[in-house]
Design a protein around this motif. Structure first.
Motif, mmCIF file in Angstrom:
data_model
loop_
_atom_site.group_PDB
_atom_site.id
_atom_site.type_symbol
_atom_site.label_atom_id
_atom_site.label_comp_id
_atom_site.label_asym_id
_atom_site.label_seq_id
_atom_site.Cartn_x
_atom_site.Cartn_y
_atom_site.Cartn_z
ATOM 1 N N ASP A 160 0.664 -1.196 -0.059
ATOM 2 C CA ASP A 160 0.003 0.080 -0.051
ATOM 3 C C ASP A 160 0.908 1.223 -0.196
ATOM 4 N N ALA A 161 1.995 1.117 0.417
ATOM 5 C CA ALA A 161 3.173 2.322 0.364
ATOM 6 C C ALA A 161 4.384 1.860 0.406
ATOM 7 N N VAL A 162 5.329 2.777 0.331
ATOM 8 C CA VAL A 162 6.777 2.239 0.177
ATOM 9 C C VAL A 162 7.767 3.391 0.687
ATOM 10 N N ILE A 163 8.827 2.917 1.390
ATOM 11 C CA ILE A 163 9.966 3.799 1.706
ATOM 12 C C ILE A 163 10.986 3.127 0.987
ATOM 13 N N ALA A 164 11.693 3.801 0.120
ATOM 14 C CA ALA A 164 12.962 3.305 -0.469
ATOM 15 C C ALA A 164 13.891 4.079 -0.585
ATOM 16 N N THR A 165 15.343 3.615 -0.447
ATOM 17 C CA THR A 165 16.390 4.322 -0.335
ATOM 18 C C THR A 165 17.518 3.692 -1.415
ATOM 19 N N GLY A 166 17.837 4.754 -2.142
ATOM 20 C CA GLY A 166 18.986 4.453 -3.104
ATOM 21 C C GLY A 166 19.752 5.285 -3.470
ATOM 22 N N SER A 167 20.383 5.315 -4.832
ATOM 23 C CA SER A 167 21.325 6.364 -5.140
ATOM 24 C C SER A 167 20.323 7.456 -5.941
ATOM 25 N N ASN A 168 21.026 8.535 -6.257
ATOM 26 C CA ASN A 168 20.260 9.490 -7.198
ATOM 27 C C ASN A 168 19.698 8.727 -8.594
ATOM 28 N N ASN A 169 20.274 7.864 -8.961
ATOM 29 C CA ASN A 169 19.898 7.221 -10.209
ATOM 30 C C ASN A 169 18.624 6.291 -10.014
ATOM 31 N N THR A 170 18.784 5.537 -8.983
ATOM 32 C CA THR A 170 17.567 4.493 -8.493
ATOM 33 C C THR A 170 16.487 5.508 -8.055
ATOM 34 N N ALA A 171 16.693 6.618 -7.242
ATOM 35 C CA ALA A 171 15.681 7.271 -6.934
ATOM 36 C C ALA A 171 14.686 7.793 -7.957
ATOM 37 N N ARG A 172 15.278 7.979 -9.094
ATOM 38 C CA ARG A 172 14.506 8.441 -10.228
ATOM 39 C C ARG A 172 13.752 7.288 -10.660
ATOM 40 N N TYR A 173 14.281 6.158 -10.527
ATOM 41 C CA TYR A 173 13.538 5.144 -11.105
ATOM 42 C C TYR A 173 12.342 4.824 -9.996
ATOM 43 N N PHE A 174 12.593 4.846 -8.558
ATOM 44 C CA PHE A 174 11.730 4.600 -7.759
ATOM 45 C C PHE A 174 10.638 5.622 -7.788
ATOM 46 N N GLU A 175 10.825 6.921 -8.141
ATOM 47 C CA GLU A 175 9.674 7.966 -8.220
ATOM 48 C C GLU A 175 8.782 7.627 -9.431
ATOM 49 N N TYR A 176 9.361 7.093 -10.542
ATOM 50 C CA TYR A 176 8.487 6.585 -11.360
ATOM 51 C C TYR A 176 7.779 5.521 -11.281
ATOM 52 N N TYR A 177 8.215 4.415 -10.747
ATOM 53 C CA TYR A 177 7.820 3.246 -10.572
ATOM 54 C C TYR A 177 6.618 3.309 -9.522
ATOM 55 N N PHE A 178 6.905 4.073 -8.293
ATOM 56 C CA PHE A 178 6.063 3.851 -7.237
ATOM 57 C C PHE A 178 5.134 5.363 -7.275
ATOM 58 N N LYS A 179 4.998 5.917 -8.419
ATOM 59 C CA LYS A 179 4.370 7.219 -8.648
ATOM 60 C C LYS A 179 2.820 7.288 -8.073
ATOM 61 N N GLY A 180 2.092 5.908 -8.137
ATOM 62 C CA GLY A 180 0.861 5.605 -7.783
ATOM 63 C C GLY A 180 0.653 5.357 -6.155
ATOM 64 N N LYS A 181 1.733 5.351 -5.457
ATOM 65 C CA LYS A 181 1.811 4.828 -4.117
ATOM 66 C C LYS A 181 2.096 5.932 -3.150
#
Length: 353
Positions: A160-181
């Motif tokens: 239902d929700a996510v807390i994700a930690t990564g590099s600047n590159n993976t953060a951009r991926y996370f923001e796109y992938y989890f944009k609906g959560k």
């Protein structure tokens, strides 16, 4: 499951960890379920070091001791006192963890469970031995946790929700992938220290802990100094010299040798003492075994600069200069209420319930 039960379980976990947080591992007869878990956790500590050369027993013990000191009745009560944690509508919260220092994702894990949610953990391959074992311990001492903790190495699903930690590159991926959560997305940050030239020997010795602990791999490690014009680094080098055995660690020494060769071939100006190089540079993120520095002339202008760059900075270490400064030697000893990136994860978790 009541809040008091959750708190008591983590207090017991802290007591269990206390057996492993000192130089000599000491089994205590009063620890609940100890016969089942003591020897197994000793083995997990060994596996963690064998799997990741940065996870020395000294650094693992330091991490465990920090959690032993945090997981007390008084600290947990102080942390949670401002919030209403009864009757939380339990959700499934996914956590994507980093693996740069031992148990780096434990605060997120704790926050999700203590607020009454269920947790789905995707660990870093660099730090995969300790947390699952501690989760199993929690389930034994508090059976209500069973079914509320899960780990996966596959694609995250059904959360239902996510807390994700990564590099600047993976953060951009996370923001796109989890944009609906609902999400907390963390990227690279670094910590800095601001010196005036009036620091005591003890101040600078304490600063060395902020620089070298975990080999400088954490976002709370100081990677850059701001110093006044014409600053003399002699006292700094003298005060940090007790860390010189760090160069005997193979992975650290390899990085030192490589970066030194790069700087010499590039004809960069630098100072070095055999185990640390310092180089004038405007960047915040310095390589392992290297510390960047930058001169300042006006502390008020420096405050403006660091405020503008706040999204790149985790901690500011100084003495009586900044409102939210961290004392020398304290960056790797955060309190439960010292949130990564200054984003309150408890408030976030309550907002999704």
């Amino acid at each position: 499951m009541q809040l008091e039960e959750r708190i008591n379980a983590f207090i017991k976990l802290g007591e269990f960890l206390s057996q492993f947080s000192n130089d000599v591992v000491t089994k205590k007869e009063t620890i609940e379920c100890n016969d089942l878990f003591f020897d197994g956790f000793k083995h997990q500590l060994k596996l963690a070091e064998e799997h990741n050369g940065w996870f020395t027993q000294e650094n693992i013990r330091f991490s465990l001791k920090s959690w032993v000191e945090a997981l007390t009745q008084s600290n947990l009560n102080k942390w949670l006192e401002p919030y209403c944690l009864q009757d939380v509508d339990s959700k499934q919260v996914a956590i994507i963890m980093a693996g740069n220092i031992p148990l780096v994702g434990f605060h997120d894990f704790l926050s999700v469970l203590i607020t009454g949610h269920r947790v789905l953990v995707k660990q870093s391959s660099n730090d995969k031995h300790l947390l699952p074992y501690l989760a199993k311990y929690l389930e034994y001492i508090e059976p209500h946790f069973k079914g509320r903790i899960s780990f996966t190495e596959e694609k995250l699903e059904h959360f239902d929700a996510v807390i994700a930690t990564g590099s600047n590159n993976t953060a951009r991926y996370f923001e796109y992938y989890f944009k609906g959560k609902p999400s907390i997305i963390r990227n690279n940050r670094n910590s800095v220290a601001v010196l005036t030239g009036h620091e005591t020997t003890d101040d600078l010795k304490n600063l060395s802990e902020d620089i070298f602990r975990y080999y400088g791999l954490g976002c709370r490690n100081v990677s850059k100094l701001f110093v006044p014009k014409n600053y003399n680094f002699d006292a700094f080098f003298e005060s940090i010299y007790h860390w010189h055995p760090i160069i005997e660690e193979t992975k650290y020494a390899n990085n030192y040798d490589y970066n030194k060769a790069v700087y010499l071939m590039s004809e960069f100006d630098m100072l070095e003492n055999g185990f640390l190089m310092i180089k004038e540079d405007t960047s915040y993120a310095s390589p392992i075994a290297t510390l960047f520095y930058e001169y300042y002339e006006d502390v008020n202008l420096l405050k403006e600069k660091l405020s503008t760059d706040s999204q790149q900075i985790q901690c500011i270490v100084s003495k009586g200069i900044f409102e939210n400064e961290v004392p020398f030697g304290a960056t790797q000893k955060p309190q439960l209420w010292d949130y990564a990136d200054r984003v309150n994860s408890v408030e976030f978790l309550l907002s999704i319930s």
